[in-house]
Design an enzyme around this catalytic site. Structure first.
Site, mmCIF file in Angstrom:
data_model
loop_
_atom_site.group_PDB
_atom_site.id
_atom_site.type_symbol
_atom_site.label_atom_id
_atom_site.label_comp_id
_atom_site.label_asym_id
_atom_site.label_seq_id
_atom_site.Cartn_x
_atom_site.Cartn_y
_atom_site.Cartn_z
ATOM 1 N N HIS A 1 56.675 9.956 47.375
ATOM 2 C CA HIS A 1 56.003 8.813 46.758
ATOM 3 C C HIS A 1 54.548 9.218 46.592
ATOM 4 C CE1 HIS A 1 58.969 5.685 48.617
ATOM 5 N NE2 HIS A 1 59.533 6.497 47.754
ATOM 6 N N LYS B 1 57.557 3.628 43.037
ATOM 7 C CA LYS B 1 57.697 2.647 44.129
ATOM 8 C C LYS B 1 56.512 2.724 45.082
ATOM 9 C CE LYS B 1 61.611 4.494 45.116
ATOM 10 N NZ LYS B 1 61.777 5.327 43.916
ATOM 11 N N ASP C 1 61.732 8.030 41.477
ATOM 12 C CA ASP C 1 60.448 8.432 40.863
ATOM 13 C C ASP C 1 59.912 7.378 39.903
ATOM 14 O OD1 ASP C 1 60.805 10.961 42.121
ATOM 15 O OD2 ASP C 1 62.030 11.613 40.422
ATOM 16 N N GLU C 2 60.242 6.129 40.123
ATOM 17 C CA GLU C 2 59.801 5.073 39.208
ATOM 18 C C GLU C 2 58.365 4.639 39.487
ATOM 19 O OE1 GLU C 2 62.433 4.727 41.254
ATOM 20 O OE2 GLU C 2 64.248 4.297 40.110
ATOM 21 N N ASN D 1 63.136 13.894 51.591
ATOM 22 C CA ASN D 1 63.581 14.728 50.464
ATOM 23 C C ASN D 1 63.019 14.307 49.122
ATOM 24 O OD1 ASN D 1 65.183 12.456 51.020
ATOM 25 N ND2 ASN D 1 66.806 13.173 49.683
ATOM 26 N N ARG E 1 61.017 17.309 35.845
ATOM 27 C CA ARG E 1 62.028 16.250 35.768
ATOM 28 C C ARG E 1 62.613 16.212 34.359
ATOM 29 N NH1 ARG E 1 57.937 12.131 38.699
ATOM 30 N NH2 ARG E 1 58.293 12.818 40.818
HETATM 31 P P1 GDP Z 1 58.239 6.973 43.669
HETATM 32 O O1 GDP Z 1 58.985 8.019 44.428
HETATM 33 O O2 GDP Z 1 59.120 5.931 43.072
HETATM 34 O O3 GDP Z 1 57.112 6.386 44.458
HETATM 35 O O4 GDP Z 1 57.586 7.701 42.412
HETATM 36 P P2 GDP Z 1 56.776 9.094 42.378
HETATM 37 O O5 GDP Z 1 55.574 8.990 43.204
HETATM 38 O O6 GDP Z 1 57.699 10.221 42.601
HETATM 39 O O7 GDP Z 1 56.409 9.164 40.833
HETATM 40 C C1 GDP Z 1 55.579 8.272 40.211
HETATM 41 C C2 GDP Z 1 54.365 9.021 39.641
HETATM 42 O O8 GDP Z 1 53.781 8.263 38.618
HETATM 43 C C3 GDP Z 1 53.271 9.274 40.649
HETATM 44 O O9 GDP Z 1 52.642 10.501 40.363
HETATM 45 C C4 GDP Z 1 52.290 8.109 40.408
HETATM 46 O O10 GDP Z 1 50.934 8.429 40.739
HETATM 47 C C5 GDP Z 1 52.422 7.933 38.929
HETATM 48 N N1 GDP Z 1 52.267 6.574 38.438
HETATM 49 C C6 GDP Z 1 52.739 5.423 38.990
HETATM 50 N N2 GDP Z 1 52.473 4.374 38.167
HETATM 51 C C7 GDP Z 1 51.835 4.895 37.080
HETATM 52 C C8 GDP Z 1 51.355 4.327 35.858
HETATM 53 O O11 GDP Z 1 51.463 3.132 35.584
HETATM 54 N N3 GDP Z 1 50.781 5.180 34.958
HETATM 55 C C9 GDP Z 1 50.660 6.513 35.182
HETATM 56 N N4 GDP Z 1 50.081 7.269 34.244
HETATM 57 N N5 GDP Z 1 51.129 7.079 36.331
HETATM 58 C C10 GDP Z 1 51.698 6.279 37.246
#
Ligand code: GDP
Length: 424
Positions: free
Chosen positions: A41, A16, A13-14, A38, A306
């Protein structure tokens, strides 16, 4: 052209998906090489807001070819539903922009059943599975008790293979868990309803990737989850059931000879962890509630809140090493704008000893965080696109992290939209 991997450094959830969506501009192909549907993104761009689960995030860019490699857990039923949802928003998905490895194992409905039944049996000792069948699926894959996507092209052999597997699986379902049996009719229906529809996408992705590489095309490998969930290097047994590390990307893509030139590790400006397991820098109470709200920290797949905490430098440094990251994308810096003082976990005290080293998983429960504080910047940074325009306190925070984890921070993300990015 050079290849890259975009991987998670922490618990997942970073952001990516957001980084893949941005960086695909420079790549021809995006490959998902491990994991299943599971996790999620979330990607926001001019086409809308998307929650992708198994589809590579490159599916949203015209001209990019997306590959689901042999390392993924391919659930035909969930994949078709995801394709339907994405197509509903105007994205066309055809065998030209989506290719499924003929060597990908198929996640069966009984894998989802077994996940659910086992979590129920574990009751309060559960691992916090998303119940998508991932652990039972990978166990079966290593036992060689799965069918491969390419077998869909051999219907007679596939039918017999499925019947043999069902005979074995029904023993576990009925005798261990006292659950329902799978019948021939149920398997036929599953094949007709789902497998037949993914058939046009199935091909030898290794051959495709090798040919593309030879003709000068560039490949991006997209991971799911992060270093700390890696089956071999993560916080065992609270890991996922596949290797989330960049080193696995060539194997899981179908092109084991692929070279990865850049590994972009994605790190959130604070830490979050979904599900069970040790999380040393975890915050609780009102402080945690506020951060969770500001960051919108709820699971994309499950909606689960989370767990949140101070940026864990010890875990992040370890994650950088596991991924052999060559550059970092630091996301969600904007979320910290409300804080007077920004907490960072700089060290652990493990069994009474101060350390920068990430401990053996069993010792994590005996670790407490050493928290240091940075001055907050207390202003909106979500429109900043140049490094020099960030407040000094924000630059100091980023520079501290960079030094502490010993990896250059090349991208700083200040919003979920594609353009909310500072490139250094
Ligand atoms: P992933 O599984 O690593 O792709 O991450 P997730 O999608 O689960 O979680 C990342 C969340 O943070 C998503 O809702 C994105 O839209 C949001 N997000 C990503 N980068 C940024 C940022 O720089 N600022 C903010 N406010 N939200 C972000």
């Amino acid at each position: 052209m050079s290849n890259c991997a975009v991987v998670g450094i922490n618990w997942g959830d970073e952001g990516k998906g957001r980084m893949v969506d941005l960086l695909t501009e420079n790549y021809d192909i995006v490959v998902r090489y491990q994991g299943g549907g599971n996790a999620g993104h979330t990607v926001i761009n001019e086409k809308g807001k998307f929650a992708l689960h198994l589809l590579p995030s490159g599916i949203l860019r015209d001209g990019v070819v997306n590959v689901l490699g042999n390392g993924v857990a391919l659930d035909p039923q969930n994949l078709l539903e995801e394709i339907r949802q994405v197509e509903e928003k105007g994205i066309k998905i055809t065998p030209d922009n989506l290719k499924i490895s003929d060597r990908a194992s198929l996640l069966m409905p009984w894998h989802r059943d077994l996940d659910e039944l086992e979590e129920r049996r574990l009751a309060d000792k559960k691992f916090g599975s998303t119940k998508q069948g991932i652990a039972p699926f990978y166990s079966d894959k290593y036992q060689k008790k799965t069918v491969l996507a390419g077998e869909i092209n051999y219907p007679e052999e596939m039918k017999q293979h499925l019947l043999d597997l069902a005979e074995w699986k029904n023993l576990t379902l009925t005798r261990v868990y006292e659950s329902k049996e799978y019948t021939e009719a149920m398997l036929d229906e599953w094949v007709n309803q789902y497998c037949a529809k993914i058939r046009p996408f199935i091909c030898d992705t290794g051959k495709f990737l090798k040919k593309a590489q030879m003709s000068g095309k560039s490949i991006m490998f997209e991971a799911q989850l992060g270093s700390l969930r890696d089956l071999d290097y993560g916080i065992h047994p609270f890991t996922t059931s596949s290797n989330t590390s960049a080193a696995y990307a060539p194997i899981g893509s179908g092109f084991p000879g692929a070279k990865i030139n850049d590994v972009i590790g994605v790190v959130k400006a604070y830490s979050t962890c979904v599900g069970e397991g040790p999380f040393v820098s975890e915050m609780f109470g009102e402080e945690a509630d506020r951060l969770r709200e500001e960051g919108g920290e709820y699971g994309a797949k499950t909606g689960r809140p989370r767990r949140v905490g101070a940026l864990d430098i010890v875990a992040t440094k370890y994650g950088v090493e596991v991924q052999a990251a060559t550059a970092i994308a630091l996301t969600k810096l904007d979320v910290l704008s409300y804080m007077e003082k920004i907490p960072v976990c700089s060290h652990y005290i493990t069994n009474g000893v101060k350390t920068e080293d990430f401990p053996f998983p069993t010792a994590l429960k005996d670790s407490v965080p050493v928290i240091e504080y940075f001055e907050g910047w207390k202003c909106d940074i979500s429109k900043v696109t140049k490094w020099e325009d960030l407040p000094k306190q924000a630059r100091d925070y980023v520079e501290y992290i960079e030094k502490a984890i010993d990896c250059p921070i090349k991208y700083v993300s200040v919003g979920p939209e594609r353009e909310s990015i500072i490139i250094r």
